[in-house]
Write a protein that holds these residues in place. Structure first.
Motif, PDB file in Angstrom:
ATOM      1  N   THR A 114      18.954  42.865 -32.407  1.00  9.47           N
ATOM      2  CA  THR A 114      18.213  41.746 -32.626  1.00  9.47           C
ATOM      3  C   THR A 114      17.765  41.924 -33.887  1.00  9.47           C
ATOM      4  OG1 THR A 114      17.417  41.718 -30.327  1.00  9.47           O
ATOM      5  CG2 THR A 114      16.147  40.529 -31.750  1.00  9.47           C
ATOM      6  N   LEU A 115      17.866  41.061 -34.878  1.00  7.83           N
ATOM      7  CA  LEU A 115      17.369  40.828 -36.243  1.00  7.83           C
ATOM      8  C   LEU A 115      16.221  40.000 -36.358  1.00  7.83           C
ATOM      9  CD1 LEU A 115      17.900  41.812 -39.045  1.00  7.83           C
ATOM     10  CD2 LEU A 115      19.480  39.949 -39.335  1.00  7.83           C
ATOM     11  N   ARG A 116      14.862  40.553 -36.235  1.00  6.04           N
ATOM     12  CA  ARG A 116      13.800  39.645 -36.290  1.00  6.04           C
ATOM     13  C   ARG A 116      13.221  39.100 -37.810  1.00  6.04           C
ATOM     14  NH1 ARG A 116       9.378  42.624 -32.825  1.00  6.04           N
ATOM     15  NH2 ARG A 116       8.503  40.531 -33.204  1.00  6.04           N
ATOM     16  N   PHE A 117      12.983  37.903 -37.539  1.00  8.81           N
ATOM     17  CA  PHE A 117      12.497  37.333 -38.974  1.00  8.81           C
ATOM     18  C   PHE A 117      11.105  36.888 -38.780  1.00  8.81           C
ATOM     19  CE2 PHE A 117      17.080  36.493 -38.780  1.00  8.81           C
ATOM     20  CZ  PHE A 117      17.356  36.777 -40.048  1.00  8.81           C
ATOM     21  N   MET A 122      12.435  33.504 -42.521  1.00 13.75           N
ATOM     22  CA  MET A 122      12.771  32.652 -41.957  1.00 13.75           C
ATOM     23  C   MET A 122      13.686  31.619 -42.951  1.00 13.75           C
ATOM     24  SD  MET A 122      12.432  32.506 -38.762  1.00 13.75           S
ATOM     25  CE  MET A 122      12.307  31.034 -38.049  1.00 13.75           C
ATOM     26  N   ALA A 123      13.487  31.527 -44.309  1.00 13.10           N
ATOM     27  CA  ALA A 123      14.047  30.643 -45.096  1.00 13.10           C
ATOM     28  C   ALA A 123      15.399  31.367 -45.546  1.00 13.10           C
ATOM     29  CB  ALA A 123      13.260  30.487 -46.253  1.00 13.10           C
ATOM     30  N   MET A 125      17.766  33.334 -43.678  1.00 15.17           N
ATOM     31  CA  MET A 125      18.224  33.643 -42.393  1.00 15.17           C
ATOM     32  C   MET A 125      19.776  34.050 -42.738  1.00 15.17           C
ATOM     33  SD  MET A 125      16.880  31.749 -38.911  1.00 15.17           S
ATOM     34  CE  MET A 125      16.259  32.862 -37.828  1.00 15.17           C
ATOM     35  N   SER A 126      20.492  33.004 -43.305  1.00 18.40           N
ATOM     36  CA  SER A 126      21.945  33.145 -43.382  1.00 18.40           C
ATOM     37  C   SER A 126      22.467  34.229 -44.370  1.00 18.40           C
ATOM     38  CB  SER A 126      22.423  31.926 -43.643  1.00 18.40           C
ATOM     39  OG  SER A 126      21.734  31.446 -45.239  1.00 18.40           O
ATOM     40  N   LYS A 127      21.398  34.646 -45.207  1.00 19.30           N
ATOM     41  CA  LYS A 127      21.889  35.947 -46.216  1.00 19.30           C
ATOM     42  C   LYS A 127      21.530  37.206 -45.684  1.00 19.30           C
ATOM     43  CE  LYS A 127      20.243  33.376 -50.269  1.00 19.30           C
ATOM     44  NZ  LYS A 127      18.958  33.266 -51.312  1.00 19.30           N
ATOM     45  N   SER A 128      20.864  37.291 -44.283  1.00 22.45           N
ATOM     46  CA  SER A 128      20.602  38.521 -43.740  1.00 22.45           C
ATOM     47  C   SER A 128      21.909  38.651 -42.518  1.00 22.45           C
ATOM     48  CB  SER A 128      19.512  38.368 -42.842  1.00 22.45           C
ATOM     49  OG  SER A 128      18.475  38.371 -43.817  1.00 22.45           O
ATOM     50  N   LYS A 129      22.545  38.030 -42.324  1.00 21.17           N
ATOM     51  CA  LYS A 129      23.739  38.024 -41.479  1.00 21.17           C
ATOM     52  C   LYS A 129      24.411  39.404 -41.595  1.00 21.17           C
ATOM     53  CE  LYS A 129      27.362  35.609 -38.939  1.00 21.17           C
ATOM     54  NZ  LYS A 129      28.241  36.957 -38.532  1.00 21.17           N
ATOM     55  N   TYR A 130      24.670  39.629 -42.854  1.00 17.83           N
ATOM     56  CA  TYR A 130      25.581  40.872 -43.296  1.00 17.83           C
ATOM     57  C   TYR A 130      24.869  42.275 -42.480  1.00 17.83           C
ATOM     58  CZ  TYR A 130      22.071  42.523 -46.458  1.00 17.83           C
ATOM     59  OH  TYR A 130      21.000  43.291 -47.097  1.00 17.83           O
ATOM     60  N   ILE A 131      23.729  42.264 -42.311  1.00 16.60           N
ATOM     61  CA  ILE A 131      22.902  43.400 -41.663  1.00 16.60           C
ATOM     62  C   ILE A 131      23.588  43.644 -40.495  1.00 16.60           C
ATOM     63  CG2 ILE A 131      21.056  44.292 -40.860  1.00 16.60           C
ATOM     64  CD1 ILE A 131      19.407  42.741 -42.936  1.00 16.60           C
ATOM     65  N   LEU A 132      23.888  42.546 -39.538  1.00 24.18           N
ATOM     66  CA  LEU A 132      24.538  42.748 -38.264  1.00 24.18           C
ATOM     67  C   LEU A 132      25.816  42.914 -38.347  1.00 24.18           C
ATOM     68  CD1 LEU A 132      22.891  39.800 -36.075  1.00 24.18           C
ATOM     69  CD2 LEU A 132      22.235  42.183 -35.794  1.00 24.18           C
ATOM     70  N   ASP A 133      26.554  42.496 -39.213  1.00 25.52           N
ATOM     71  CA  ASP A 133      28.074  42.686 -39.427  1.00 25.52           C
ATOM     72  C   ASP A 133      28.263  44.029 -39.920  1.00 25.52           C
ATOM     73  OD1 ASP A 133      28.639  40.055 -38.856  1.00 25.52           O
ATOM     74  OD2 ASP A 133      28.422  39.514 -41.032  1.00 25.52           O
TER      75      ASP A 133
END
Length: 164
Positions: A114-117, A122-123, A125-133
């Protein structure tokens, strides 16, 4: 269904030793069961005609319960363990979370990442997807992505499962 509850006209009867006694009326079958001081139990209600057997019902119930208990013992319960991350996580913290997830996967559990914002995060979110990848990539030797990352409210969630 047992004894008087069996209301079928004809039943296929199996004796107490497993021998076929043929097709007869339910009353006759019940009388045979009473003579043997045992119970008449409907085993296959969907068959044409229904199959009944002369057995000791109490013993039958006990054995069924024992079989179910034995089957439960052999089952492995898969738990879902959660690892929480934040968008501004540092590499060492990410490595620590990765090693924790690795332990969970080696034990055979699923891992929910879970990646919590919070707040202004919240603004972006799309730039942080690489963390999960990156997290999934670091565990790719022992894990496979079960459910890809998706946004749920204030968090981004991804499920990992151990490779077989």
């Amino acid at each position: 269904m047992i004894n008087e509850q069996i209301r079928d006209k004809e039943v296929r009867l199996i004796g107490q030793n497993g021998e076929q006694l043929g097709i007869m009326s339910a009353r006759e079958a019940f009388k045979l069961a009473q003579d043997a001081e045992l119970d008449l139990v409907k085993i296959a209600p969907t068959a044409k005609p229904p199959v009944c057997k002369i057995i000791d019902y109490g013993k039958y119930c006990y054995e069924q319960a024992r079989k179910e208990k034995e089957a439960k013992k052999k089952q492995k319960v898969i738990e879902v363990k959660e690892v929480r991350l934040s968008p501004n996580i540092d590499t060492n913290d990410l490595n620590t979370k990765t090693s924790a997830a690795r332990k969970f996967l080696e034990k055979g559990n699923k891992v929910k990442v879970t990646l919590r914002f919070r707040g202004r995060e919240m603004a972006h979110m799309s730039k942080s997807k690489y963390i999960l990848d990156d997290f999934a990539e670091s565990l790719s030797d022992i894990a496979v992505i079960d459910k890809p990352s998706k946004v749920e409210g204030r968090s981004m969630v991804m499920f990992l499962t151990a490779k077989r």
